[in-house]
Design a protein around this motif. Structure first.
Motif, PDB file in Angstrom:
ATOM      1  N   VAL A 224      -9.013   1.586   4.335  1.00  0.00           N
ATOM      2  CA  VAL A 224      -8.054   1.981   3.290  1.00  0.00           C
ATOM      3  C   VAL A 224      -7.000   0.879   3.057  1.00  0.00           C
ATOM      4  CG1 VAL A 224      -6.342   3.687   2.589  1.00  0.00           C
ATOM      5  CG2 VAL A 224      -8.378   4.418   3.844  1.00  0.00           C
ATOM      6  N   GLU A 225      -6.279   0.516   4.119  1.00  0.00           N
ATOM      7  CA  GLU A 225      -5.184  -0.457   3.947  1.00  0.00           C
ATOM      8  C   GLU A 225      -5.692  -1.833   3.531  1.00  0.00           C
ATOM      9  OE1 GLU A 225      -1.818  -0.286   6.804  1.00  0.00           O
ATOM     10  OE2 GLU A 225      -3.116   1.103   7.880  1.00  0.00           O
TER      11      GLU A 225
ATOM     12  N   VAL B   3       0.851  -1.195   0.000  1.00  0.00           N
ATOM     13  CA  VAL B   3       0.000   0.000   0.000  1.00  0.00           C
ATOM     14  C   VAL B   3       0.884   1.240   0.000  1.00  0.00           C
ATOM     15  CG1 VAL B   3      -1.791   1.276   1.224  1.00  0.00           C
ATOM     16  CG2 VAL B   3      -1.806  -1.228   1.241  1.00  0.00           C
ATOM     17  N   SER B   4       0.636   2.125  -0.918  1.00  0.00           N
ATOM     18  CA  SER B   4       1.470   3.315  -1.077  1.00  0.00           C
ATOM     19  C   SER B   4       1.419   4.204   0.162  1.00  0.00           C
ATOM     20  CB  SER B   4       1.000   4.113  -2.300  1.00  0.00           C
ATOM     21  OG  SER B   4       1.610   5.381  -2.329  1.00  0.00           O
ATOM     22  N   PRO B   5       2.583   4.630   0.689  1.00  0.00           N
ATOM     23  CA  PRO B   5       2.583   5.563   1.829  1.00  0.00           C
ATOM     24  C   PRO B   5       1.859   6.873   1.505  1.00  0.00           C
ATOM     25  CG  PRO B   5       4.762   4.600   1.519  1.00  0.00           C
ATOM     26  CD  PRO B   5       3.939   4.196   0.332  1.00  0.00           C
TER      27      PRO B   5
ATOM     28  N   ALA C   7      -2.652  10.476   2.576  1.00  0.00           N
ATOM     29  CA  ALA C   7      -3.863  11.150   2.101  1.00  0.00           C
ATOM     30  C   ALA C   7      -5.074  10.756   2.944  1.00  0.00           C
ATOM     31  CB  ALA C   7      -4.101  10.797   0.635  1.00  0.00           C
ATOM     32  N   ALA C   8      -5.131   9.462   3.331  1.00  0.00           N
ATOM     33  CA  ALA C   8      -6.249   8.993   4.162  1.00  0.00           C
ATOM     34  C   ALA C   8      -6.202   9.656   5.535  1.00  0.00           C
ATOM     35  CB  ALA C   8      -6.194   7.478   4.298  1.00  0.00           C
ATOM     36  N   THR C   9      -4.986   9.774   6.100  1.00  0.00           N
ATOM     37  CA  THR C   9      -4.843  10.429   7.405  1.00  0.00           C
ATOM     38  C   THR C   9      -5.246  11.904   7.321  1.00  0.00           C
ATOM     39  OG1 THR C   9      -3.033   8.927   7.981  1.00  0.00           O
ATOM     40  CG2 THR C   9      -3.226  10.948   9.270  1.00  0.00           C
ATOM     41  N   ALA C  10      -4.813  12.548   6.228  1.00  0.00           N
ATOM     42  CA  ALA C  10      -5.167  13.961   6.035  1.00  0.00           C
ATOM     43  C   ALA C  10      -6.666  14.141   5.836  1.00  0.00           C
ATOM     44  CB  ALA C  10      -4.404  14.519   4.829  1.00  0.00           C
ATOM     45  N   ALA C  11      -7.327  13.097   5.303  1.00  0.00           N
ATOM     46  CA  ALA C  11      -8.775  13.172   5.081  1.00  0.00           C
ATOM     47  C   ALA C  11      -9.574  12.922   6.356  1.00  0.00           C
ATOM     48  CB  ALA C  11      -9.188  12.165   4.011  1.00  0.00           C
ATOM     49  N   GLY C  12      -8.863  12.605   7.456  1.00  0.00           N
ATOM     50  CA  GLY C  12      -9.548  12.467   8.740  1.00  0.00           C
ATOM     51  C   GLY C  12      -9.774  11.052   9.211  1.00  0.00           C
TER      52      GLY C  12
ATOM     53  N   PHE D  97      -9.444   3.174  -6.128  1.00  0.00           N
ATOM     54  CA  PHE D  97     -10.109   2.958  -4.845  1.00  0.00           C
ATOM     55  C   PHE D  97     -10.339   4.271  -4.134  1.00  0.00           C
ATOM     56  CE2 PHE D  97      -9.614   2.476  -0.242  1.00  0.00           C
ATOM     57  CZ  PHE D  97     -10.770   1.769   0.014  1.00  0.00           C
ATOM     58  N   VAL D  98      -9.312   5.131  -4.115  1.00  0.00           N
ATOM     59  CA  VAL D  98      -9.454   6.415  -3.433  1.00  0.00           C
ATOM     60  C   VAL D  98     -10.549   7.238  -4.081  1.00  0.00           C
ATOM     61  CG1 VAL D  98      -8.304   8.601  -2.958  1.00  0.00           C
ATOM     62  CG2 VAL D  98      -7.093   6.454  -2.579  1.00  0.00           C
ATOM     63  N   GLN D  99     -10.633   7.165  -5.420  1.00  0.00           N
ATOM     64  CA  GLN D  99     -11.692   7.895  -6.115  1.00  0.00           C
ATOM     65  C   GLN D  99     -13.064   7.392  -5.674  1.00  0.00           C
ATOM     66  OE1 GLN D  99     -10.521   7.251 -10.171  1.00  0.00           O
ATOM     67  NE2 GLN D  99      -9.301   9.132 -10.270  1.00  0.00           N
TER      68      GLN D  99
END
Length: 234
Positions: A128-129, A106-108, A113-118, A225-227
């Motif tokens: 996410v992971e 899984v890309s750091p 980005a997931a952490t920044a998204a809350g 997936f993020v999209q």
């Protein structure tokens, strides 16, 4: 074919026995290995030790393992539980390495980005992971499934009934049809479980399939997936 027609009930019983002796260790092994693999991917110092232990466990010969387990867990020598426990250990040994590789893939940047998204740590791990590690996890699970289905047949040597019993009985009575039936049935179970895992991957990880068909770029599954995740949260 005549032998098969005359022994359908016997083959059916052994088939069902072989199936549950295979499926239970596969499911348990996957469930146990998943958190261990995640922990190993996040703690490099523990990773080497955990993977070494898994490697040592997998080198134990299956027949010897089946024979020493009753003395360790207190079961009878003919108990199917010996096969289930031993094959679960083998499944964990294979799956821990695959799970570690999966979570490390899984890309750091995606995690940041997931952490920044809350996302909280637990939410990030599950939402996410785990989904992004899914393709590698499923690949490891397919290896575990095929390996487990084949190893179950060894249990027939210690008196646990399954399709491997057709081998031992067929060799003893010089019945080629019985042996061939056992081989075909075990291969069929392995192919069936593999197909079910692939189907589950297509259903549970649709973003991976869509990204793969649209682009060959390695980062595409994560982006896809993020999209989708963003679309679900907005």
């Amino acid at each position: 074919m005549r032998w098969v027609q005359d022994n359908t009930d016997k083959i059916g019983d052994l088939l069902l026995s072989h199936l549950w002796l295979s499926i239970v260790p596969i499911v348990l092994g996957f469930a146990i290995a998943l958190p261990i693999g995640w922990f190993a991917s996040r703690h490099p110092r523990a990773k080497g030790l955990l993977l070494s232990i898994a490697g040592v466990l997998y080198t134990i010969p299956s027949l010897a393992f089946f024979l020493i387990l009753p003395g360790i867990i207190g079961t009878g020598f003919l108990s199917p539980l010996n096969v289930v426990v031993a094959l679960t250990v083998y499944a964990v040994a294979i799956m821990v390495r695959s799970a570690t590789d999966a979570f490390e893939s899984v890309s750091p940047a995606v995690l940041d980005a997931a952490t920044a998204a809350g996302f909280a740590p637990a939410g990030r791990a599950f939402l996410v992971e785990l989904p992004l590690a899914g393709p590698v996890l499923l690949a490891g699970l397919r290896v575990v499934a095929v390996s487990t289905v084949s190893l179950v047949s060894v249990g027939a040597l210690i008196g646990v009934n399954n399709l491997g019993s057709l081998f031992t009985e067929g060799y003893r009575t010089d019945n080629d049809a019985e042996i061939l039936t056992g081989v075909v049935a075990i291969v069929a179970i392995a192919l069936l479980l593999d197909a079910l895992i692939v189907l589950a991957g297509r259903i549970l990880l649709p973003w991976n399939r869509g990204a793969r068909t649209r682009s060959r770029h390695p980062a595409s599954p994560s982006v896809s997936f993020v999209q989708r995740l963003r679309g679900a949260r907005t």
